[in-house]
Enzyme design. Structure first.
Site, PDB file in Angstrom:
ATOM      1  N   ASP A 171      22.358  71.053   6.002  1.00  0.00           N
ATOM      2  CA  ASP A 171      21.157  70.237   6.722  1.00  0.00           C
ATOM      3  C   ASP A 171      19.874  70.233   5.837  1.00  0.00           C
ATOM      4  O   ASP A 171      18.883  69.652   6.331  1.00  0.00           O
ATOM      5  CB  ASP A 171      20.817  71.389   7.828  1.00  0.00           C
ATOM      6  CG  ASP A 171      20.358  72.734   7.509  1.00  0.00           C
ATOM      7  OD1 ASP A 171      20.073  72.921   6.431  1.00  0.00           O
ATOM      8  OD2 ASP A 171      20.223  73.503   8.492  1.00  0.00           O
ATOM      9  N   TYR A 258      15.871  73.523  -3.485  1.00  0.00           N
ATOM     10  CA  TYR A 258      16.891  74.636  -4.148  1.00  0.00           C
ATOM     11  C   TYR A 258      17.025  74.463  -5.588  1.00  0.00           C
ATOM     12  O   TYR A 258      17.326  75.529  -6.018  1.00  0.00           O
ATOM     13  CB  TYR A 258      18.392  74.538  -3.524  1.00  0.00           C
ATOM     14  CG  TYR A 258      18.380  75.121  -2.265  1.00  0.00           C
ATOM     15  CD1 TYR A 258      18.690  76.496  -2.034  1.00  0.00           C
ATOM     16  CD2 TYR A 258      18.273  74.285  -0.943  1.00  0.00           C
ATOM     17  CE1 TYR A 258      18.890  77.179  -0.705  1.00  0.00           C
ATOM     18  CE2 TYR A 258      18.333  75.079   0.357  1.00  0.00           C
ATOM     19  CZ  TYR A 258      18.668  76.569   0.431  1.00  0.00           C
ATOM     20  OH  TYR A 258      18.475  77.136   1.704  1.00  0.00           O
TER      21      TYR A 258
HETATM   22  P1  NAD Z   1      25.100  85.119  11.499  1.00  0.00           P
HETATM   23  O1  NAD Z   1      25.462  86.432  10.570  1.00  0.00           O
HETATM   24  O2  NAD Z   1      23.918  85.060  12.432  1.00  0.00           O
HETATM   25  O3  NAD Z   1      26.092  84.509  12.157  1.00  0.00           O
HETATM   26  C1  NAD Z   1      27.395  84.424  11.532  1.00  0.00           C
HETATM   27  C2  NAD Z   1      28.294  84.750  12.587  1.00  0.00           C
HETATM   28  O4  NAD Z   1      29.973  84.882  12.052  1.00  0.00           O
HETATM   29  C3  NAD Z   1      28.269  86.595  13.067  1.00  0.00           C
HETATM   30  O5  NAD Z   1      28.288  86.477  14.441  1.00  0.00           O
HETATM   31  C4  NAD Z   1      29.776  86.963  12.542  1.00  0.00           C
HETATM   32  O6  NAD Z   1      30.170  88.194  13.341  1.00  0.00           O
HETATM   33  C5  NAD Z   1      30.600  85.699  12.519  1.00  0.00           C
HETATM   34  N1  NAD Z   1      31.838  85.837  11.577  1.00  0.00           N
HETATM   35  C6  NAD Z   1      31.781  86.515  10.304  1.00  0.00           C
HETATM   36  N2  NAD Z   1      33.081  86.296   9.990  1.00  0.00           N
HETATM   37  C7  NAD Z   1      33.778  85.805  10.851  1.00  0.00           C
HETATM   38  C8  NAD Z   1      35.141  85.378  10.835  1.00  0.00           C
HETATM   39  N3  NAD Z   1      35.917  85.518   9.812  1.00  0.00           N
HETATM   40  N4  NAD Z   1      35.355  84.373  11.702  1.00  0.00           N
HETATM   41  C9  NAD Z   1      34.838  84.421  12.720  1.00  0.00           C
HETATM   42  N5  NAD Z   1      33.530  84.697  12.899  1.00  0.00           N
HETATM   43  C10 NAD Z   1      32.970  85.421  11.944  1.00  0.00           C
HETATM   44  O7  NAD Z   1      24.554  83.946  10.263  1.00  0.00           O
HETATM   45  P2  NAD Z   1      23.626  82.944  10.288  1.00  0.00           P
HETATM   46  O8  NAD Z   1      22.218  83.104   9.747  1.00  0.00           O
HETATM   47  O9  NAD Z   1      23.640  82.308  11.633  1.00  0.00           O
HETATM   48  O10 NAD Z   1      24.627  81.685   9.324  1.00  0.00           O
HETATM   49  C11 NAD Z   1      25.813  81.313   9.751  1.00  0.00           C
HETATM   50  C12 NAD Z   1      26.359  80.606   8.504  1.00  0.00           C
HETATM   51  O11 NAD Z   1      25.820  79.108   8.930  1.00  0.00           O
HETATM   52  C13 NAD Z   1      26.189  81.060   7.206  1.00  0.00           C
HETATM   53  O12 NAD Z   1      27.128  80.907   6.392  1.00  0.00           O
HETATM   54  C14 NAD Z   1      24.951  80.337   6.662  1.00  0.00           C
HETATM   55  O13 NAD Z   1      24.774  80.177   5.333  1.00  0.00           O
HETATM   56  C15 NAD Z   1      25.129  79.066   7.244  1.00  0.00           C
HETATM   57  N6  NAD Z   1      24.154  77.875   7.327  1.00  0.00           N
HETATM   58  C16 NAD Z   1      24.557  76.965   6.654  1.00  0.00           C
HETATM   59  C17 NAD Z   1      23.529  75.812   6.779  1.00  0.00           C
HETATM   60  C18 NAD Z   1      23.849  74.669   5.811  1.00  0.00           C
HETATM   61  O14 NAD Z   1      23.183  73.951   5.538  1.00  0.00           O
HETATM   62  N7  NAD Z   1      25.032  74.425   5.526  1.00  0.00           N
HETATM   63  C19 NAD Z   1      22.448  76.043   7.406  1.00  0.00           C
HETATM   64  C20 NAD Z   1      22.250  77.084   7.967  1.00  0.00           C
HETATM   65  C21 NAD Z   1      23.204  78.043   8.085  1.00  0.00           C
HETATM   66  C1  G6P Z   2      18.771  75.698   4.818  1.00  0.00           C
HETATM   67  C2  G6P Z   2      20.150  75.569   3.954  1.00  0.00           C
HETATM   68  C3  G6P Z   2      21.195  76.428   4.255  1.00  0.00           C
HETATM   69  C4  G6P Z   2      20.820  77.785   4.291  1.00  0.00           C
HETATM   70  C5  G6P Z   2      19.574  78.031   5.115  1.00  0.00           C
HETATM   71  C6  G6P Z   2      19.009  79.480   5.207  1.00  0.00           C
HETATM   72  O1  G6P Z   2      19.043  75.297   6.334  1.00  0.00           O
HETATM   73  O2  G6P Z   2      20.321  73.971   4.112  1.00  0.00           O
HETATM   74  O3  G6P Z   2      22.390  76.261   3.612  1.00  0.00           O
HETATM   75  O4  G6P Z   2      21.822  78.746   4.909  1.00  0.00           O
HETATM   76  O5  G6P Z   2      18.431  77.192   4.893  1.00  0.00           O
HETATM   77  O6  G6P Z   2      18.199  79.828   5.952  1.00  0.00           O
HETATM   78  P1  G6P Z   2      17.662  81.161   6.334  1.00  0.00           P
HETATM   79  O7  G6P Z   2      16.654  81.084   7.424  1.00  0.00           O
HETATM   80  O8  G6P Z   2      18.916  81.788   6.939  1.00  0.00           O
HETATM   81  O9  G6P Z   2      17.174  81.792   5.009  1.00  0.00           O
HETATM   82 MN    MN Z   3      22.636  73.877   3.156  1.00  0.00          MN
END
Ligand code: NAD
Ligand code: G6P
Ligand code: MN
Length: 435
Positions: A171, A258
């Site tokens: 995102d 980043y």
């Molecule tokens: P979070 O810890 O709040 O939530 C993640 C959930 O995944 C937890 O409830 C955990 O129990 C669950 N989980 C862990 N291992 C699992 C498995 N093997 N199977 C099923 N569920 C499992 O984390 P968050 O801050 O909400 O972030 C979630 C993910 O999204 C992270 O990997 C974060 O880096 C990613 N993220 C990516 C982007 C992006 O731009 N690509 C943006 C925002 C968040």
């Molecule tokens: C952005 C990035 C994600 C990252 C997130 C972290 O959305 O694209 O890849 O996981 O920031 O946000 P946080 O609030 O968890 O630091």
């Molecule tokens: Mn990202």
């Protein structure tokens, strides 16, 4: 239109309410009959179940079936879309990814530098397992993956499941565009952006504004040089103003924020508090708020119950699903195998480029050749990421050490080895054994 089933893998994620709000707002283009929450932690899933149940009731969507489960068969059988957002090891392990490198004077970050590599080695196994479940129970479904670190995950999944129906998406580009448009007085809906790089490691080359009928990149760069950015969430202000700092030094392109971790690691290390990192901010903020929302619902409170971020993060992934379902051929920045999109970069690199999404999946655009500065930075980073994935599949300490040494945030092999050895001992429950 046939109603869809959506499964959120990592249902307990703090991002789930924002994504579901986007799903609910988009019922005309992506109608759903069922939402399933799949998580390995039942209590986190239960909290989210309560929050979503409350949202559905409040907004008149009680006819949508809501399911919570820790059973993959129940989660995936018959589902159409999986939105994947798991965090292997949780925020507690994120905290270690950030604090261990900082202790050694290196960038400590969720997805960049050695923190990102630590998270990568932790995430590959569970993500491959997750994709395996989906292949077994819903081979026709589309996986839209937000799970980080995106490039490493995408590389590993591609090796084990060639041809997988999975779209990797970040995102950050949409977040940057949203912030720039709001700060500098544009309407992002009119923008057609051209960008290339690796995930969390790229540059805009052009932003065409359909209503102004011109490329507004030159004027955006001028504004960036002089006008401070203010974010809705002030904890992001520094990151966005680092874009401005980078533009002042490298004025030809607009970088992803980043890149600060690779171009100015020294500044980040000076700024960071090694005892209180972003993981702490998130635990004390978003995670706490999620627990509070569930607590209020359990106590049957009626006032000010919901408090979550709704914005580009949820909208973006729902727009991609919608574009797949309705063959809309909308344009997104996506993480794909290069295959000539950047003609002078190795074809098996995992890159982030503009791509159109329709019924048959993702079609990335072909870009012009890129210059040596960006190419050199990217080539080293691609090689480091590939070595890390090799280390996972080959259980190779040597490959891991090479990956750590080559990472663009690391100045020498001595510190690379120290951090690697400490991370091995802290990640015993998660990493493959490296020999
Ligand atoms: P979070 O810890 O709040 O939530 C993640 C959930 O995944 C937890 O409830 C955990 O129990 C669950 N989980 C862990 N291992 C699992 C498995 N093997 N199977 C099923 N569920 C499992 O984390 P968050 O801050 O909400 O972030 C979630 C993910 O999204 C992270 O990997 C974060 O880096 C990613 N993220 C990516 C982007 C992006 O731009 N690509 C943006 C925002 C968040
Ligand atoms: C952005 C990035 C994600 C990252 C997130 C972290 O959305 O694209 O890849 O996981 O920031 O946000 P946080 O609030 O968890 O630091
Ligand atoms: Mn990202």
């Amino acid at each position: 239109m046939q109603k869809q089933i959506i499964t959120i893998a990592g249902g307990g994620s703090t991002y789930t309410p924002g994504i579901i709000q986007a799903v609910l707002n988009g019922q005309e283009r992506l109608p759903v009959s069922e939402i399933r929450l799949y998580d390995i932690e039942a209590s986190r899933n239960e909290n989210m179940f309560l929050i979503l149940q409350y949202m559905l009731e409040q907004q008149g969507f009680s006819s949508i079936k809501l399911v919570q489960t820790t059973n993959p068969e129940e989660a995936f059988t018959g589902t159409n879309f999986i939105f994947s957002q798991i965090r292997v090891g949780g925020l507690k392990m994120r905290e270690k990814d950030e604090k261990i490198p900082l202790k050694h004077g290196l960038v400590g970050q969720e997805t960049c530098g050695l923190g990102g590599f630590s998270y990568g080695l932790r995430s590959i196994g569970p993500l491959l397992e997750l994709v395996g479940f989906i292949q077994k129970y819903a081979p026709e479904a589309w996986i839209l993956n937000y799970t980080n670190p995106e490039t490493i995950i995408s590389e590993a999944v591609r090796r084990q499941f060639p041809g997988i129906r999975m779209i990797n998406v970040c995102d950050m580009t949409i977040g940057i565009e949203d912030t720039l448009a709001k700060n500098y007085g544009y309407d992002r809906d009119n923008w057609v952006a051209t960008y290339y790089g690796l995930n969390h490691f790229g540059w805009y080359t052009k932003i065409y504004d359909k209503s102004l009928k011109r490329d507004i990149m030159p004027e955006l760069l001028e504004k960036l040089k002089v006008q401070e950015i203010k974010e809705e969430d002030p904890s992001w202000n520094r990151a966005f103003n680092m874009i401005r700092f980078m533009v002042q030094n490298f004025p030809d392109n607009l970088p992803n924020n980043y890149l600060e971790y690779y171009l100015y690691p020294d500044m980040y290390v000076d700024y960071a508090d090694p005892n209180y990192t972003r993981a702490n901010t998130v635990m004390d903020g978003r995670e706490q708020k999620t627990q509070e929302m569930a607590g209020k619902i359990r106590n049957k409170e009626k006032e000010d119950v919901l408090d979550f971020y709704f914005g580009v993060h949820g909208l973006y992934i729902v727009d991609i699903a919608t574009s797949l379902l309705n063959d809309e051929k909308s344009r997104f920045m996506l993480i794909v195998e290069n295959k000539g999109s950047i003609p002078n970069l190795r074809s098996d690199a995992v890159v982030e480029v503009p791509a159109y999404v329709g019924a048959t999946g993702v079609e990335a655009i072909a870009l012009p050749e890129i210059g040596d500065f960006h190419k050199g930075l990217m080539e080293a980073q691609v090689a480091a990421e590939k070595l890390l994935v090799d280390a996972y599949f080959e259980n190779s300490y040597q490959k891991a050490l090479q990956a750590f040494t080559l990472n663009q945030s690391v100045p020498n092999a001595t510190v690379a080895k120290k951090v690697l050895d400490e991370m091995i001992s802290e990640n015993k429950a998660f990493w493959p054994v490296l020999k």
